[in-house]
Write a protein that holds these residues in place. Structure first.
Motif, PDB file in Angstrom:
ATOM      1  N   ARG A  22      39.294 -44.243  -1.324  1.00 55.79           N
ATOM      2  CA  ARG A  22      38.212 -43.252  -1.342  1.00 55.79           C
ATOM      3  C   ARG A  22      38.657 -41.955  -0.672  1.00 55.79           C
ATOM      4  O   ARG A  22      39.468 -41.994   0.258  1.00 55.79           O
ATOM      5  N   CYS A  23      38.083 -40.847  -1.115  1.00 52.92           N
ATOM      6  CA  CYS A  23      38.401 -39.583  -0.457  1.00 52.92           C
ATOM      7  C   CYS A  23      37.234 -38.614  -0.577  1.00 52.92           C
ATOM      8  O   CYS A  23      36.484 -38.666  -1.552  1.00 52.92           O
ATOM      9  N   ASN A  24      37.107 -37.745   0.419  1.00 46.76           N
ATOM     10  CA  ASN A  24      36.054 -36.732   0.394  1.00 46.76           C
ATOM     11  C   ASN A  24      36.544 -35.414  -0.206  1.00 46.76           C
ATOM     12  O   ASN A  24      35.814 -34.435  -0.201  1.00 46.76           O
ATOM     13  N   LEU A  25      37.794 -35.379  -0.698  1.00 43.03           N
ATOM     14  CA  LEU A  25      38.290 -34.204  -1.417  1.00 43.03           C
ATOM     15  C   LEU A  25      38.828 -34.662  -2.780  1.00 43.03           C
ATOM     16  O   LEU A  25      38.944 -35.858  -3.041  1.00 43.03           O
ATOM     17  N   ARG A  26      39.177 -33.690  -3.603  1.00 38.72           N
ATOM     18  CA  ARG A  26      39.748 -33.977  -4.924  1.00 38.72           C
ATOM     19  C   ARG A  26      40.889 -32.998  -5.175  1.00 38.72           C
ATOM     20  O   ARG A  26      40.796 -32.132  -6.038  1.00 38.72           O
ATOM     21  N   CYS A  27      41.959 -33.121  -4.391  1.00 39.06           N
ATOM     22  CA  CYS A  27      43.064 -32.165  -4.530  1.00 39.06           C
ATOM     23  C   CYS A  27      43.628 -32.242  -5.951  1.00 39.06           C
ATOM     24  O   CYS A  27      43.806 -33.339  -6.492  1.00 39.06           O
ATOM     25  N   VAL A  28      43.919 -31.076  -6.505  1.00 39.30           N
ATOM     26  CA  VAL A  28      44.276 -31.031  -7.929  1.00 39.30           C
ATOM     27  C   VAL A  28      45.519 -31.857  -8.267  1.00 39.30           C
ATOM     28  O   VAL A  28      45.626 -32.386  -9.358  1.00 39.30           O
ATOM     29  N   TYR A  29      46.446 -31.950  -7.312  1.00 41.48           N
ATOM     30  CA  TYR A  29      47.688 -32.667  -7.622  1.00 41.48           C
ATOM     31  C   TYR A  29      47.584 -34.154  -7.305  1.00 41.48           C
ATOM     32  O   TYR A  29      48.523 -34.905  -7.461  1.00 41.48           O
ATOM     33  N   CYS A  30      46.432 -34.556  -6.811  1.00 43.22           N
ATOM     34  CA  CYS A  30      46.294 -35.944  -6.357  1.00 43.22           C
ATOM     35  C   CYS A  30      45.210 -36.709  -7.111  1.00 43.22           C
ATOM     36  O   CYS A  30      45.362 -37.890  -7.393  1.00 43.22           O
ATOM     37  N   MET A  31      44.132 -36.028  -7.446  1.00 39.96           N
ATOM     38  CA  MET A  31      43.009 -36.707  -8.108  1.00 39.96           C
ATOM     39  C   MET A  31      42.389 -35.806  -9.170  1.00 39.96           C
ATOM     40  O   MET A  31      42.303 -34.599  -8.963  1.00 39.96           O
ATOM     41  N   PRO A  32      41.905 -36.405 -10.250  1.00 36.09           N
ATOM     42  CA  PRO A  32      41.144 -35.607 -11.204  1.00 36.09           C
ATOM     43  C   PRO A  32      39.807 -35.174 -10.580  1.00 36.09           C
ATOM     44  O   PRO A  32      39.378 -35.768  -9.574  1.00 36.09           O
ATOM     45  N   GLY A  69      45.753 -42.893   3.013  1.00 36.65           N
ATOM     46  CA  GLY A  69      44.785 -43.300   2.004  1.00 36.65           C
ATOM     47  C   GLY A  69      45.121 -42.606   0.697  1.00 36.65           C
ATOM     48  O   GLY A  69      46.271 -42.232   0.475  1.00 36.65           O
ATOM     49  N   GLY A  70      44.102 -42.299  -0.010  1.00 37.93           N
ATOM     50  CA  GLY A  70      42.742 -41.852   0.223  1.00 37.93           C
ATOM     51  C   GLY A  70      42.619 -41.161   1.585  1.00 37.93           C
ATOM     52  O   GLY A  70      43.598 -40.789   2.189  1.00 37.93           O
ATOM     53  N   GLU A  71      41.410 -40.996   1.977  1.00 32.45           N
ATOM     54  CA  GLU A  71      41.197 -40.350   3.264  1.00 32.45           C
ATOM     55  C   GLU A  71      40.833 -41.421   4.296  1.00 32.45           C
ATOM     56  O   GLU A  71      39.734 -41.976   4.247  1.00 32.45           O
ATOM     57  N   PRO A  72      41.750 -41.709   5.225  1.00 26.99           N
ATOM     58  CA  PRO A  72      41.509 -42.819   6.159  1.00 26.99           C
ATOM     59  C   PRO A  72      40.260 -42.640   7.015  1.00 26.99           C
ATOM     60  O   PRO A  72      39.626 -43.623   7.390  1.00 26.99           O
ATOM     61  N   THR A  98      45.718 -37.246   7.465  1.00 28.81           N
ATOM     62  CA  THR A  98      44.334 -36.947   7.088  1.00 28.81           C
ATOM     63  C   THR A  98      44.240 -35.578   6.438  1.00 28.81           C
ATOM     64  O   THR A  98      45.095 -34.714   6.665  1.00 28.81           O
ATOM     65  N   ASN A  99      43.181 -35.391   5.646  1.00 29.61           N
ATOM     66  CA  ASN A  99      42.945 -34.046   5.109  1.00 29.61           C
ATOM     67  C   ASN A  99      42.263 -33.166   6.149  1.00 29.61           C
ATOM     68  O   ASN A  99      42.053 -31.981   5.922  1.00 29.61           O
ATOM     69  N   GLY A 100      41.873 -33.724   7.275  1.00 33.01           N
ATOM     70  CA  GLY A 100      41.379 -32.936   8.401  1.00 33.01           C
ATOM     71  C   GLY A 100      39.897 -32.593   8.366  1.00 33.01           C
ATOM     72  O   GLY A 100      39.357 -32.079   9.350  1.00 33.01           O
ATOM     73  N   MET A 325      48.777 -40.692  -5.759  1.00 30.04           N
ATOM     74  CA  MET A 325      49.098 -40.731  -4.331  1.00 30.04           C
ATOM     75  C   MET A 325      47.913 -41.260  -3.523  1.00 30.04           C
ATOM     76  O   MET A 325      48.081 -41.920  -2.511  1.00 30.04           O
ATOM     77  N   SER A 326      46.709 -40.928  -3.968  1.00 27.45           N
ATOM     78  CA  SER A 326      45.529 -41.352  -3.209  1.00 27.45           C
ATOM     79  C   SER A 326      45.470 -42.867  -3.146  1.00 27.45           C
ATOM     80  O   SER A 326      44.920 -43.445  -2.220  1.00 27.45           O
ATOM     81  N   PHE A 327      46.039 -43.507  -4.158  1.00 28.16           N
ATOM     82  CA  PHE A 327      46.001 -44.957  -4.181  1.00 28.16           C
ATOM     83  C   PHE A 327      47.141 -45.581  -3.391  1.00 28.16           C
ATOM     84  O   PHE A 327      46.962 -46.521  -2.621  1.00 28.16           O
TER      85      PHE A 327
HETATM   86 FE1  SF4 Z   1      43.630 -34.634  -1.266  1.00 24.88          FE
HETATM   87 FE2  SF4 Z   1      44.494 -36.588   0.397  1.00 24.88          FE
HETATM   88 FE3  SF4 Z   1      42.214 -36.821  -0.924  1.00 24.88          FE
HETATM   89 FE4  SF4 Z   1      44.494 -36.907  -2.271  1.00 24.88          FE
HETATM   90  S1  SF4 Z   1      43.817 -38.380  -0.780  1.00 24.88           S
HETATM   91  S2  SF4 Z   1      42.602 -35.860  -2.861  1.00 24.88           S
HETATM   92  S3  SF4 Z   1      45.714 -35.449  -1.083  1.00 24.88           S
HETATM   93  S4  SF4 Z   1      42.706 -35.279   0.582  1.00 24.88           S
END
Ligand code: SF4
Ligand code: SAM
Length: 330
Positions: A22-32, A69-72, A98-100, A325-327
């Motif tokens: 799981r993640c609270n962001l959707r970085c373009v190079y990592c997740m759709p 993670g994902g976002e730990p 972390t994405n911070g 990468m998120s996985f």
């Molecule tokens: Fe961005 Fe990290 Fe989330 Fe991937 S796992 S979408 S790199 S914040």
């Protein structure tokens, strides 16, 4: 106690645990934009299962553990888990990537739980661009998180910056110059090929040697230690008047496979011995069928034996990884 050593005589002493997809962001190079199909929560390893694997790995020579993670920080109970990991005798380095976004609120409790240091991913210092890359408007929260991490002593605070041509390469100097006023370690990372909406294109990739030229043309960097004999993946430098460091991580142009000491555990319980190889060893099935520690140890040793000598990104046979990468946990 026997140590984890792979078929190429590399000691494996570094375990990276992905605690969630799981993640609270959707970085373009990592997740759709809509995220990836998430694993049902019952298929995510429970903390006691992660701890069991970590305990066995530490017994066999792992001394460094990183949570990712994902976002730990979005996984409930992460602080308690860190507290348990910190109690394992033999763990010398316990860190988290972390994405911070939530870091400001978590920093103090992470430190108290026994976390030693933190890596924060940050690819732009401009609000609109940060938003474009991450699909979230949280730059100020991340910057506050960095300040808090430094204040509380989760140090050295490392900033991971993925550089993408015509996207954020005009900010290379801005990031580098941060090390003159802050004790941060800025780590420039080459953009790696993962299967996310075909975002990765060779022409978007910029090598760390090109990047180095850009920084050196502003001010010569001083190498730290012997760059040929690096202990981690980063080649480290600093400005003569810098208080922080600059690290160049070149998984694509100059792989560091010959000294790779890593083993990854995915959130759904697969051991992965190379970031770029989809060859995984299932450990969850054993974990959930009353297996003995000895059986888990055998799985761990088998996985390590299968670790490939190197990745082949630069060869024709290379294909993008089927997991994001998120996985896998970057
Ligand atoms: Fe961005 Fe990290 Fe989330 Fe991937 S796992 S979408 S790199 S914040
Ligand atoms: N969510 C956390 C974060 O962003 O720091 C931890 C997980 S994230 C997958 C770990 C790292 O992988 C981040 O620093 C991110 O920038 C990096 N990453 C993800 N996709 C990448 C890619 N295609 N190339 C290079 N780095 C990538």
């Amino acid at each position: 106690m026997s140590k984890l050593i792979d078929s190429y005589n590399r000691p494996i002493d570094y375990l990276r645990i992905s605690v969630t997809d799981r993640c609270n962001l959707r970085c373009v190079y990592c997740m759709p934009a809509d995220g990836i199909p998430l694993t049902e929560s019952e298929n995510i390893l429970r903390y006691e299962e992660l701890l069991r694997i970590a305990t066995i790995a530490v017994r066999h020579g792992v001394t460094k553990i990183r949570l990712t993670g994902g976002e730990p920080l979005v996984r409930k109970g992460i602080v308690g888990f860190i507290e348990e990991l910190a109690k394992l005798e033999g763990v010398e380095d316990l860190s988290l990537t972390t994405n911070g976004v939530l870091l400001k609120d978590f920093a103090a409790s992470l430190k108290k739980a026994g976390l030693k240091r933190i890596n924060v991913s940050l690819d732009s210092l401009k609000r609109d661009r940060f938003q474009k890359i991450t699909r979230g408007d949280f730059l100020s929260q991340v910057l506050e998180g960095l300040e808090e991490a430094e204040r509380i002593g989760l140090t050295p605070v490392k900033i991971n910056c993925v550089v993408i041509k015509e996207f954020n390469d005009d900010e290379i100097l801005d990031f580098a110059l941060l090390t003159k006023t802050k004790p941060y370690h800025i780590r420039f990372i080459e953009y790696m090929p993962f299967e996310v909406e075909e975002t990765w294109q060779k022409d978007k990739y910029i090598s760390t040697s090109e990047l180095m030229k850009i920084i050196n043309s502003f001010q010569e960097l001083i190498p730290l230690g012997n760059p040929e004999k690096r202990t981690g993946p980063a080649k480290r430098y600093r400005f003569k008047d810098g208080i922080g460091e600059i690290g160049l991580i070149s998984p694509v142009s100059d792989h560091f496979c010959s000294s790779c000491n890593r083993l990854r555990l995915t959130a759904d319980g697969k051991l992965r011995t190379c970031l770029f190889s989809d060859d995984e060893v299932d450990i969850k099935t054993a974990l959930r069928s009353d297996c003995t520690d000895k059986e888990l140890e055998d799985l761990l040793f088998n996985a390590v034996r299968k670790k490939p000598e190197r990745h082949n990104i630069n060869e024709n046979i290379f294909k993008k990884c089927s997991r994001t990468m998120s996985f896998i946990g970057g």
